[in-house]
Design a protein around this motif. Structure first.
Motif, PDB file in Angstrom:
ATOM      1  N   LEU C  41       0.814  -1.205   0.000  1.00 13.81           N
ATOM      2  CA  LEU C  41       0.000   0.000   0.000  1.00 13.81           C
ATOM      3  C   LEU C  41       0.860   1.273   0.000  1.00 13.81           C
ATOM      4  CD1 LEU C  41      -3.006   0.057  -0.222  1.00 13.81           C
ATOM      5  CD2 LEU C  41      -3.163   0.509   2.226  1.00 13.81           C
ATOM      6  N   ILE C  42       2.055   1.189   0.583  1.00 15.25           N
ATOM      7  CA  ILE C  42       2.899   2.364   0.690  1.00 15.25           C
ATOM      8  C   ILE C  42       3.553   2.694  -0.651  1.00 15.25           C
ATOM      9  CG2 ILE C  42       4.966   3.317   1.813  1.00 15.25           C
ATOM     10  CD1 ILE C  42       4.182   1.460   4.225  1.00 15.25           C
ATOM     11  N   ARG C  43       3.900   1.629  -1.405  1.00 15.59           N
ATOM     12  CA  ARG C  43       4.626   1.876  -2.640  1.00 15.59           C
ATOM     13  C   ARG C  43       3.758   1.720  -3.882  1.00 15.59           C
ATOM     14  NH1 ARG C  43       9.787  -1.100  -3.437  1.00 15.59           N
ATOM     15  NH2 ARG C  43       8.469  -2.940  -3.219  1.00 15.59           N
ATOM     16  N   VAL C  44       2.456   1.523  -3.658  1.00 16.16           N
ATOM     17  CA  VAL C  44       1.606   1.177  -4.786  1.00 16.16           C
ATOM     18  C   VAL C  44       1.556   2.292  -5.823  1.00 16.16           C
ATOM     19  CG1 VAL C  44      -0.590   1.996  -3.857  1.00 16.16           C
ATOM     20  CG2 VAL C  44      -0.550  -0.007  -5.361  1.00 16.16           C
ATOM     21  N   GLN C  45       1.771   3.561  -5.374  1.00 14.97           N
ATOM     22  CA  GLN C  45       1.760   4.688  -6.311  1.00 14.97           C
ATOM     23  C   GLN C  45       2.876   4.573  -7.344  1.00 14.97           C
ATOM     24  OE1 GLN C  45      -0.636   6.620  -6.446  1.00 14.97           O
ATOM     25  NE2 GLN C  45      -1.518   6.952  -4.419  1.00 14.97           N
TER      26      GLN C  45
END
Lengths: 299, 366, 301
Positions: C41-45
């Motif tokens: 979720l933290i690196r999904v961007q």
């Protein structure tokens, strides 16, 4: 359940019959009573502790070693609990969410259960298996996608989101119970008479089947209400903010302190308060438990 | 009042053909009873008429209009169920008025018609009760009242009396019959009880394995059954059946059973060659005690006096036989008697198909 | 007519089918799908959600904490079933037999049912709090122990067993007991009385009646019950999470808690889904075994 009955008896009589021994029976009885007493202590200790603590003063409650019987009984905790937890608001939230979910699940569940109990149509078995099997999927394996979906739909921290979720989770259960209920308690003649009398399929369901099934519907509604009322996992995921919390999440926030907290008697008073609606509901369905619970699962 | 036409009606449940091909015409105001053993398709037929079962093939018409695709409520029929199917949450009056209410009639009209029907059926004191507070016979009446109130084109009855005790059943039989005389509405009535069929029907339809065995007035069927099945089904005690081979001098003048017992058949000519396997039927009341060397010898096992009649139950050769004699007879069980029958009362059926074989009296054959 | 009937049927089941599909089957499948993606979720961007095959499963299965949680899951589920069913058999008989005050005993035995799990956890945490536990105080008074038992925090172990594991198990058994008792009671009520009378005639004592009449006839009910408890046990979350959060040192960590923490503490939806996938596979195996057993039973008859 089909019981092949003669077998066990024959097996024993082949050994030349039992030896009747009143002494052995006395021993068995004594053992059963002893186990029951111990079990009742195990079962009731937390309930007693909760009720007892909620009537203690905040001084009395922190005595070491703890007092099994309060030195002084006070209702102060019930008066004060509102200061640390907006308990009444939380209870209203819980009632609203649980009742809405229970009514929704019962209505949708009854419609489906009725046709699944009464008619044969293509894909019926598939639907039935799908609805019932959903019950067996562990909630945790569904939690993240549901969380994401509800978030994506903008329903996170809304009553609508959690009502839909609760209704959905309770559906398999209500379909299972009501299907059994319709099959056992509503003779098909009744709706056929209604059809001949001038009803459509739907009005036969609505004007005849539903009214005569009120006891079953009430029991299922209460069951689903209890499920929603007791839930913590979904409420903590989907409705964790501010004023809108359910009572379980509200209490959960304060429960982590294990009796050491300053306001433990207030928390216990809140706990008792949150248990009473569940207790009332439970007393309503108590009579129905044994027959209803196993209707779908044990044949 | 209405006519009903069933034309080549078929019904299939999955792979099972419950009704293969059935046609029947019912006249205006007729009281028709469908009778047969359980599983013969009579209830299926009634339910297809009501619209509770779909029709697989063929046509059902009420008053000339094909109703195959109409829902029950669009057929203008009323039905009395075996279980009565009264709505337990409604009072007697509400039960009876339900169909009118659904039809959108005014409260005053409903009340009036319910009252009228209740008086006919002597229910007017019970209108405020719930079904659970009624006796079996009263429930039965409410179920009928619910039908009468509507004044439908057709009444359908599905074994309405089978849940009543014997005495009440006799009483209700008479009531239904007089109700029909009064209302003159077409009735189709299903039962497995041949006594009901015999006593109430204008015409009886005997069914077996999804097919019609015979249609006719009760006495036609009783006197000239078209098959062994019909013959055995109607009448109590049932018709005696003696299987054997036709033989004797000059054609068919005797029946030889498999153990060699020979039964003479005097005065009857059978349109069948000697040597044919047949079943000879004779009703118990057509048998009488014969004098001298006439008739055929029978062993009597049981004597049952009923008061007005005496039943002799025994055997002719290897076959069971029952004989019903008016009045009292001095016969003891275990005794041997000779039984004779009026030749005109003998029935012959084909040994294999069970179809009736026509007989003609041999006038002065000697 | 047939068409009208069919339309009516479909309209009536449609809402239930849609609801259960959207909230049951679909999320389950989605979750299975995520378990084959990288979904942090933290690196999904930056990274999106690329397909990584079985990587997530490799990662969780090589994580000692997850392996530990699998052992704990089965251990706790097994203990709950063994303990609660043995106790349930006794209590169901107590509820079944006739005596004065039975109605009250029935409600009392069902108490854990209407005490919400959160409330139950809150009280039990107090009852099991090392310093404030009335149980410790009592045992101390009776001279049975000389230092407080650290019910929920003692990290010493004997093999896979530890004090916190047993404590949490006891609470879970407490929580599940009413359901089990009622379920067995329903089974008892379906046993015809005349069988017991027959056993009386044969001269059997109470134990004989239980051993040779009740138990064999209760077998199918117990089979269903054990399967239900296995399935709910494998996915169990609430009490473990609230009481210990899996601690101390993962001694009470179970698969569902592991999965939850991966998702909502470490924002690794992929690893959480993989852990969920393992739960699902195990649940599936149990269902399959059970159904096979049922079918085999039927053939034997």
């Amino acid at each position: 359940m089909t019981l092949t009955s003669a077998e066990p008896l024959r097996a024993t009589s082949r050994r030349g019959g039992f030896a009747r021994s009143p002494a052995a029976d006395r021993l068995t009885r004594f053992a059963v009573i002893a186990v029951t007493v111990l079990a009742l202590i195990y079962i009731l200790l937390p309930v007693y502790w909760m009720v007892k603590s909620s009537f203690q003063t905040s001084f009395d409650i922190r005595a070491q070693p703890p007092h099994w019987i309060p030195r002084e009984i006070t209702f102060q905790a019930y008066k004060d609990m509102g200061y640390i937890i907006p308990i009444w608001r939380y209870i209203l939230n819980s009632i609203y969410v649980s009742a809405a979910a229970a009514l929704l699940a019962t209505l949708i569940g009854a419609s489906a259960a009725y046709v699944l109990a009464r008619f044969r149509f293509p894909l019926m078995t598939l639907f039935l298996v799908m609805i019932l099997a959903t019950q067996l999927i562990p909630p945790i394996t569904r939690a993240f996608p549901i969380y994401s979906a509800i978030q994506a739909a903008g329903l996170l921290n809304s009553y609508t989101g959690i009502i839909i979720a609760y209704a959905g989770f309770s559906l398999p259960f209500s379909v299972m119970l009501l299907r059994g209920y319709f099959m056992n308690n509503c003779p098909p003649d009744l709706e056929e008479a209604a059809l001949v009398d001038g009803c459509t399929y739907f009005s036969a369901f609505w004007r005849i089947i539903l009214p005569i099934s009120l006891p079953g519907l009430a029991a299922v509604t209460i069951f689903t209400f209890l499920n929603a009322w007791n839930d913590f996992l979904w409420a903590s995921l989907l409705l964790s903010q501010g004023e809108m919390k359910t009572v379980q999440v509200g209490i959960g926030d304060f429960s982590a302190e294990g009796g050491g907290g300053r306001y433990i008697n207030l928390v216990m008073a809140a706990c008792v308060t949150a248990t009473i609606p569940a207790l009332i509901m439970f007393l309503f369905v108590q009579r129905w438990l044994v027959s209803g619970l196993t209707a779908g699962s044990v044949k | 009042m209405a006519t009903i036409s069933l034309r080549n009606v078929r019904k299939k449940y999955g792979g099972f053909l419950a009704v293969p091909d059935l046609s029947l015409e019912v006249q205006h105001g007729e009281f028709v009873i469908l009778v047969g053993p359980s599983g013969c398709g009579k209830s299926t037929l009634l339910r297809m008429l009501a619209g509770l079962e779909s029709v697989t093939g063929g046509e059902i018409a009420i008053d000339g209009e094909v109703v195959n695709d109409r829902m029950p409520r669009q057929r203008d029929i009323a039905m009395v169920f075996q279980s009565y199917a009264l709505y337990p949450h409604m009072t007697v009056a509400q039960n009876m008025g339900f169909s009118l209410k659904l039809d959108g009639r005014s409260k005053a009209e409903i009340a009036e018609r319910v009252q009228e029907a209740a008086e006919i059926l002597a229910l007017d004191k019970l209108l405020d009760r719930k079904p659970a507070q009624l006796s079996g016979g009263q429930r039965q009446r409410v179920a009928m009242g619910r039908s009468i109130v509507r004044d439908p084109k057709v009444f359908l009855f599905d074994e309405p009396l089978s849940n009543l005790d014997a005495k009440l059943r006799v009483q209700m039989r008479a009531e239904i019959k007089s109700l029909h005389n009064r209302l003159k509405t077409t009735i189709v009535y299903v039962t497995h009880d041949q006594v009901e069929a015999m006593t109430m029907a204008d015409r009886i339809v005997v069914m077996n394995a999804g097919q019609i065995e015979q249609v006719g007035t009760p006495l036609e069927l009783y006197d000239r059954p078209r098959s062994r099945f019909v013959a055995e089904f109607l009448g109590s005690p049932a018709m005696n059946m003696l299987p054997g081979t036709l033989g004797g001098e000059g054609g068919a003048t005797a029946l030889r059973m498999e153990d060699g017992t020979t039964v003479p058949i005097p005065g009857v000519g059978i349109e069948a060659p000697a040597g044919r396997e047949v079943v000879m039927g004779v009703r118990p009341e057509n048998l009488s005690l014969a004098r001298g060397g006439e008739g055929v010898e029978a062993v009597i096992d049981v004597v049952e006096p009923t008061g007005s009649h005496t039943l002799l139950i025994g055997r002719i050769g290897p076959h069971a036989v029952t004989c019903e004699i008016a009045g009292r007879v001095p016969v003891a069980s275990g005794s041997r008697v000779r039984l004779a029958a009026d030749p005109a009362a003998l029935h012959f059926f084909d040994g294999e198909s069970g179809a009736r074989i026509e007989v003609r009296p041999l006038v002065a054959a000697e | 007519m047939e068409r009208q009937k069919r339309l009516f049927c479909y309209l009536m089941v449609a809402p239930a089918v849609i609801f259960t599909f959207v909230l049951g089957l679909l999320p389950m499948i989605t979750s299975l799908g995520w378990s084959f993606l990288e979904y942090d979720l933290i690196r999904v961007q930056q990274t999106g959600t690329p397909f990584v095959g079985l990587e997530n499963y490799k990662e969780v299965l090589s994580d000692g904490r997850f392996v530990r949680s699998i052992t704990n899951t089965f251990l706790m589920t097994g203990l709950v079933i063994a303990f609660a069913i043995s106790l349930g058999l006794v209590l169901a008989h107590v509820m079944h037999s006739n005596y004065r005050g039975r109605a009250i005993v029935r409600v009392l035995i069902c108490a854990p049912w209407f005490v919400p799990p959160v409330v139950a956890a809150a009280i039990w945490m107090w009852l099991l709090n090392t310093d404030r536990s009335p149980i410790n105080a009592l045992l101390m008074d009776m001279g049975l122990i000389d230092s407080n038992i650290r019910f929920l925090t003692d990290s010493s172990t004997w093999g896979p067993f530890s004090v916190p594991l047993l404590s949490v198990t006891a609470v879970r058994a407490w929580n599940g007991l009413p359901f089990i008792v009622i379920f067995i009671l329903a089974g008892l009520q379906s046993i015809p009385r005349d069988l017991y009378e027959a056993a009386d005639v044969d001269g059997g004592n109470l134990w004989h009646k239980f051993r040779y009449v009740t138990l064999p006839l209760l077998k199918p009910v117990l089979g269903v019950l054990i399967m239900l408890l296995l399935i709910t046990g494998i996915g169990h979350f609430e009490i473990n999470y609230i009481m210990t959060g899996g601690g101390p040192q993962d001694l009470t960590n179970v698969m569902a808690v592991y999965s939850y923490l991966q998702a909502f503490n470490f924002f690794r939806f992929d690893l959480a889904s993989a852990a969920g996938g393992v739960i699902l596979v195990l649940t599936g195996i149990i269902c399959a075994l059970y159904i096979r057993g049922q079918l085999k039973n039927r053939d034997d008859r």
